[in-house]
Motif scaffolding. Structure first.
Motif, PDB file in Angstrom:
ATOM      1  N   ILE A 298      43.275  32.688  12.085  1.00  0.00           N
ATOM      2  CA  ILE A 298      42.977  31.305  12.977  1.00  0.00           C
ATOM      3  C   ILE A 298      41.831  31.035  12.840  1.00  0.00           C
ATOM      4  CG2 ILE A 298      44.694  32.405  14.744  1.00  0.00           C
ATOM      5  CD1 ILE A 298      42.452  33.413  16.369  1.00  0.00           C
ATOM      6  N   LYS A 299      41.586  29.848  13.448  1.00  0.00           N
ATOM      7  CA  LYS A 299      39.993  29.162  13.171  1.00  0.00           C
ATOM      8  C   LYS A 299      39.762  29.254  14.713  1.00  0.00           C
ATOM      9  CE  LYS A 299      37.559  25.254  11.526  1.00  0.00           C
ATOM     10  NZ  LYS A 299      37.809  24.046  10.710  1.00  0.00           N
ATOM     11  N   PRO A 300      38.721  30.107  15.067  1.00  0.00           N
ATOM     12  CA  PRO A 300      38.461  30.427  16.554  1.00  0.00           C
ATOM     13  C   PRO A 300      37.672  29.049  16.975  1.00  0.00           C
ATOM     14  CG  PRO A 300      37.824  32.243  15.337  1.00  0.00           C
ATOM     15  CD  PRO A 300      38.226  31.172  14.311  1.00  0.00           C
ATOM     16  N   THR A 301      37.756  28.918  18.246  1.00  0.00           N
ATOM     17  CA  THR A 301      37.068  27.700  18.800  1.00  0.00           C
ATOM     18  C   THR A 301      35.567  28.001  19.232  1.00  0.00           C
ATOM     19  OG1 THR A 301      37.748  28.256  21.153  1.00  0.00           O
ATOM     20  CG2 THR A 301      39.253  26.647  19.822  1.00  0.00           C
ATOM     21  N   ASP A 302      35.374  29.119  19.002  1.00  0.00           N
ATOM     22  CA  ASP A 302      33.769  29.613  19.488  1.00  0.00           C
ATOM     23  C   ASP A 302      33.215  29.797  18.169  1.00  0.00           C
ATOM     24  OD1 ASP A 302      35.123  32.035  18.616  1.00  0.00           O
ATOM     25  OD2 ASP A 302      34.518  33.198  20.481  1.00  0.00           O
ATOM     26  N   GLY A 303      33.616  29.610  17.018  1.00  0.00           N
ATOM     27  CA  GLY A 303      32.992  29.569  15.777  1.00  0.00           C
ATOM     28  C   GLY A 303      33.223  31.140  15.250  1.00  0.00           C
ATOM     29  N   GLY A 304      33.840  31.978  16.011  1.00  0.00           N
ATOM     30  CA  GLY A 304      34.278  33.432  15.529  1.00  0.00           C
ATOM     31  C   GLY A 304      33.565  34.264  16.064  1.00  0.00           C
ATOM     32  N   VAL A 307      35.882  36.904  17.895  1.00  0.00           N
ATOM     33  CA  VAL A 307      36.718  37.675  16.724  1.00  0.00           C
ATOM     34  C   VAL A 307      35.797  38.698  16.080  1.00  0.00           C
ATOM     35  CG1 VAL A 307      37.904  37.311  14.668  1.00  0.00           C
ATOM     36  CG2 VAL A 307      38.336  35.706  16.233  1.00  0.00           C
ATOM     37  N   VAL A 308      34.800  38.240  15.639  1.00  0.00           N
ATOM     38  CA  VAL A 308      33.687  39.173  14.839  1.00  0.00           C
ATOM     39  C   VAL A 308      33.341  40.560  15.671  1.00  0.00           C
ATOM     40  CG1 VAL A 308      31.277  39.342  13.882  1.00  0.00           C
ATOM     41  CG2 VAL A 308      32.712  37.365  13.436  1.00  0.00           C
ATOM     42  N   ALA A 309      33.107  40.133  17.041  1.00  0.00           N
ATOM     43  CA  ALA A 309      32.833  41.121  17.906  1.00  0.00           C
ATOM     44  C   ALA A 309      33.825  42.183  17.919  1.00  0.00           C
ATOM     45  CB  ALA A 309      32.361  40.828  19.374  1.00  0.00           C
ATOM     46  N   GLY A 310      35.048  41.577  18.255  1.00  0.00           N
ATOM     47  CA  GLY A 310      36.335  42.664  18.212  1.00  0.00           C
ATOM     48  C   GLY A 310      36.447  43.554  17.109  1.00  0.00           C
ATOM     49  N   ASN A 311      36.373  42.905  15.890  1.00  0.00           N
ATOM     50  CA  ASN A 311      36.523  43.536  14.705  1.00  0.00           C
ATOM     51  C   ASN A 311      35.479  44.585  14.419  1.00  0.00           C
ATOM     52  OD1 ASN A 311      39.066  42.598  12.639  1.00  0.00           O
ATOM     53  ND2 ASN A 311      38.068  40.722  13.893  1.00  0.00           N
ATOM     54  N   GLU A 312      34.162  44.265  14.897  1.00  0.00           N
ATOM     55  CA  GLU A 312      33.250  45.274  14.815  1.00  0.00           C
ATOM     56  C   GLU A 312      33.358  46.484  15.598  1.00  0.00           C
ATOM     57  OE1 GLU A 312      29.238  42.330  13.682  1.00  0.00           O
ATOM     58  OE2 GLU A 312      29.702  42.824  15.939  1.00  0.00           O
ATOM     59  N   ARG A 313      33.874  46.097  16.788  1.00  0.00           N
ATOM     60  CA  ARG A 313      34.153  47.243  17.927  1.00  0.00           C
ATOM     61  C   ARG A 313      35.282  48.073  17.155  1.00  0.00           C
ATOM     62  NH1 ARG A 313      35.265  44.142  21.573  1.00  0.00           N
ATOM     63  NH2 ARG A 313      37.219  44.053  21.537  1.00  0.00           N
ATOM     64  N   VAL A 314      36.338  47.594  16.692  1.00  0.00           N
ATOM     65  CA  VAL A 314      37.359  48.272  15.983  1.00  0.00           C
ATOM     66  C   VAL A 314      36.599  49.081  14.897  1.00  0.00           C
ATOM     67  CG1 VAL A 314      39.431  48.362  14.427  1.00  0.00           C
ATOM     68  CG2 VAL A 314      39.378  46.946  16.667  1.00  0.00           C
ATOM     69  N   LEU A 315      35.788  48.642  14.106  1.00  0.00           N
ATOM     70  CA  LEU A 315      35.410  49.284  13.034  1.00  0.00           C
ATOM     71  C   LEU A 315      34.571  50.595  13.610  1.00  0.00           C
ATOM     72  CD1 LEU A 315      35.130  49.321  10.047  1.00  0.00           C
ATOM     73  CD2 LEU A 315      33.102  48.041   9.973  1.00  0.00           C
ATOM     74  N   ARG A 316      33.969  50.223  14.664  1.00  0.00           N
ATOM     75  CA  ARG A 316      32.988  51.343  15.043  1.00  0.00           C
ATOM     76  C   ARG A 316      33.865  52.746  15.328  1.00  0.00           C
ATOM     77  NH1 ARG A 316      29.732  47.227  17.573  1.00  0.00           N
ATOM     78  NH2 ARG A 316      31.186  47.356  19.668  1.00  0.00           N
ATOM     79  N   ALA A 317      35.049  52.639  15.871  1.00  0.00           N
ATOM     80  CA  ALA A 317      35.940  53.398  16.272  1.00  0.00           C
ATOM     81  C   ALA A 317      36.505  54.234  14.829  1.00  0.00           C
ATOM     82  CB  ALA A 317      37.077  53.152  17.019  1.00  0.00           C
ATOM     83  N   ARG A 318      36.851  53.549  13.927  1.00  0.00           N
ATOM     84  CA  ARG A 318      37.195  54.056  12.718  1.00  0.00           C
ATOM     85  C   ARG A 318      36.233  54.890  11.869  1.00  0.00           C
ATOM     86  NH1 ARG A 318      42.808  53.871  12.704  1.00  0.00           N
ATOM     87  NH2 ARG A 318      43.494  51.841  12.880  1.00  0.00           N
TER      88      ARG A 318
END
Length: 686
Positions: A298-304, A307-318
């Motif tokens: 998707i093309k986020p309305t907030d510039g991403g 989305v970036v913060a959510g993926n960083e959070r997931v990666l920290r758990a991994r």
């Protein structure tokens, strides 16, 4: 020519199945629509659709069909059955060449009618690697629930439905509708042609061309990385997979916490790839960068930012999980894990990984003796080579076998050569992978593959057809590359014999073990063919040759190739083939003609010159081969060209005098014996 567009719109299709599905759709359409002469075919694949467009004739031409029935005089029951089958009377049949024949005219058919007739059955039998049923009232299956069938010919819908008898076909029928992006442009929209379809979907945030999505992903990821002085770790397979997961690729970069940067870079890359389909980045010096890349759909309305913060959070758990395995595994040495290998089955007929390790230790020591590698280090590396299998990290990421063993060996204070050999034991994994050059790593890699091939062949698990569940062809190619690229002088028969001696007693004399040298030879020819080399030269020098030293065989084959590329070599090939053809014909009459020619029966100078040249060349070739001066041997052989040419120009082999004829055939037979020292020229192509 009118255009056909068909789109099959469904729930999300697994990325790994999309390309094959598109190719299958195109093949089935081409076969089913062959009477309409399909051209200009294109396929489109994506997460929720497979589609194809092609141009067709607007009519199936009329034709006369002729079908032969029973023979004249056949029982009435046979004739009645034939007429009943076709719904005709006997008056419709004619006698032709002793048979009753039905001839009927099949009128021309509109393309639209033919398409509507063949496509429902095509879709009902469409092959997916895995498919599913859904809903009620239909046995129709698809990879995921099929939602729409768009089918346009010359801009208008081709009407057909999937309902068949009592099967409702999920009430699916054709229309002019497609759907855009699930989130950014949901809902149906009508289209009129393939170009209009692609344009309309692009306006609704769908790139229908998988190649375009791959290109966008690669270029934009590279640009994002370059903007920070970084580069993307190449991963074409991941690009392909992500292109099958998104309809509108939007790349982003995320940050990796500093506390995870001491993890091995391979651990971070595999964790990101396997769990999240993220791309790893590296600094200009090749070290792992504290950044990762991913592709949103998707093309986020907030510039991403979200989305970036959510993926960083997931990666920290991994990475926290990876950190747990990394810290836990290092609490126990590799050597202490040896006993655990006795609880891991290698193969039902071949025992445990512990038993395999002991076989590898012995074999590594024997190979080390033959290549001049340090024996103690080779045996130590072989002993520890599989001890990372019981670790938590390898249990979570099997792709890291060997790699983790190398890290843990260094942590345990093992010799660097040993640690390197453990980490490189599976290299090369494929055609593009690097080949180890360190002696200990090479020996362990060879011991692993020789044991694997001997063990599985002895157990009756050799590859068959396209099936190779244990990767034995890959193991054979690994042996070839390790030997070729390190210039190792090994007798393959000897090494396979040594490997067989350590197998369970009931398998040591298995008949399939004798097939192993030929199996390696076949893989070597495959590799040479892939490289564009003259594999026929290898085949020619292999006939009747029991030598299994790959380096020596390839040197001989290359020398033969070089000779055949000269004018003398080409002519020698032609004349020796001529001699072989004469002998083959004459041997059928009164052969074989293998006696030594009688010099007193030579009547022409050309005979004497050829014989004298053979007297000189034959021992010279034998000596050159014994000393591995293959280029010299080929040069000596090529010197036969001129006397052979003169012989065939001046001498009649099948002379009217019986004694002269036989003596000349004996001379040609001697020539054949000599040239077979070099190669079997019948194997040379062209």
């Amino acid at each position: 020519m009118p255009e056909l567009l068909i789109e099959l719109f469904s729930e999300e299709i697994p990325a790994r199945m999309q390309q094959q599905a598109g190719e299958t759709l195109l093949r089935l359409l081409t076969e089913a629509l062959a009477p309409l002469s399909p051209k200009d075919a294109r396929i489109f694949t994506g997460p929720r659709r497979i589609a194809a467009s092609l141009t067709l004739n607007d009519m199936v031409p009329g034709r006369t069909l002729s079908e032969r029935g029973p023979r004249e005089g056949a029982p009435d029951k046979a004739l009645d059955g034939f007429t009943r089958k076709h719904g005709i009377t006997r008056d419709a049949l004619s006698l032709q060449n002793g048979f009753w024949v039905l001839e009927r005219d099949e009128p021309a058919l509109e393309a639209r009618t033919h398409i509507a007739a063949v496509l429902p059955e095509l879709l009902r039998r469409f092959p997916w690697p895995k498919s599913m049923r859904w809903g009620a009232g239909s046995s129709f299956t698809w990879v995921r629930p099929l939602r729409r069938i768009l089918c346009l010919f010359d801009g208008t819908v081709v009407p057909f439905a999937l309902a068949h008898d009592e099967d409702n076909g999920h009430h699916l029928s054709t229309d002019t509708l497609t759907e855009g992006h699930r989130f950014m442009a949901p809902g149906a929209v009508a289209v009129t042609s393939a170009d209009n379809w692609a344009h309309t979907l692009r306006e609704r945030f769908v790139m229908v061309d998988a190649a375009e999505r791959r290109s966008v992903i690669s270029k934009e990821l590279a640009a994002l990385a370059a903007s920070e002085g970084l580069s993307i770790v190449p991963d074409a397979g991941l690009v392909d997979e992500v292109a099958g997961l998104v309809e509108w690729p939007v790349p982003f970069l995320g940050q990796i916490d500093d506390r995870f940067m001491d993890l091995p870079p391979e651990v971070m890359q595999v964790s990101m790839r396997v769990n999240q389909r993220y791309f790893a980045l590296r600094n200009s010096d090749g070290t792992a960068a504290p950044r990762f890349a991913f592709v949103a759909n998707i093309k986020p309305t907030d510039g991403g930012a979200l989305v970036v913060a959510g993926n960083e959070r997931v990666l920290r758990a991994r990475f926290a999980d990876a950190r747990h395995f990394w810290d836990l595994d290092r609490k126990q040495t590799l050597e202490s894990r040896l006993s655990a290998l006795d609880n891991i089955t290698f193969h039902a007929k071949l025992g445990t990984q512990g038993e395999r390790t002991r076989r590898m230790v012995r074999l590594a020591g024997l190979i080390a003796d033959r290549v001049g590698a340090p024996k103690a280090e080779c045996e130590r590396a072989a002993l520890l080579s599989k001890t990372d299998l019981p670790t938590g990290m390898v249990g979570e990421f099997p792709e890291l076998q060997g790699v983790m063993g190398g890290y843990y060996a260094r942590h345990d204070g093992e010799n660097e050569h040993v640690a390197q050999a453990i980490s490189e034991q599976y290299q090369p994994r494929g055609p593009g992978d690097t080949v180890p050059t360190a002696p200990v790593a090479v020996v362990v890699g060879l011991a692993d593959r020789f044991d694997m091939l001997a063990a599985f062949f002895a157990a009756g698990e050799k590859p068959s057809g396209s099936g190779d569940p244990f990767g034995l062809r890959r193991a054979a190619l690994g042996i070839i590359r390790l030997i070729r690229e390190n210039g190792l002088r090994l007798d393959l028969v000897e090494i396979f014999t040594l490997a067989a001696e350590t197998l369970p007693a009931n398998l040591q004399n298995a008949p399939d073990l004798a097939l192993l040298p030929q199996f390696i030879a076949e893989r070597l020819r495959v590799q040479l063919r892939a490289e564009g080399a003259r594999y026929d030269c290898l085949a020619a020098i292999s006939v009747g040759n029991t030598d299994t030293d790959i380096v020596r065989l390839l040197a001989r084959a290359q020398a033969l190739q070089n000779m055949l590329e000269t004018e003398d070599g080409k002519n020698l090939l032609a004349t020796t083939r001529r001699a072989a053809n004469i002998l083959r014909i004459e041997d059928k009459k009164d052969g074989p003609h293998e006696k030594t020619p009688d010099a007193s029966l030579y009547t022409q100078d050309e005979e004497r010159t050829l014989a004298q040249t053979l007297d000189r060349v034959e021992p010279a070739v034998e000596t050159a081969f014994a000393e591995e001066r293959f280029t010299d041997a080929m040069r000596d052989a090529a010197s036969l060209r001129t006397p052979l040419d003169h012989f065939f120009e001046a001498v009649t082999v099948n002379a009217p005098e019986p004694a002269l004829r036989l003596n000349r055939l004996h001379l040609l037979a001697r020539l054949g014996r000599m040239t077979r020292l070099i190669a079997d020229f019948s194997q040379i192509e062209g």
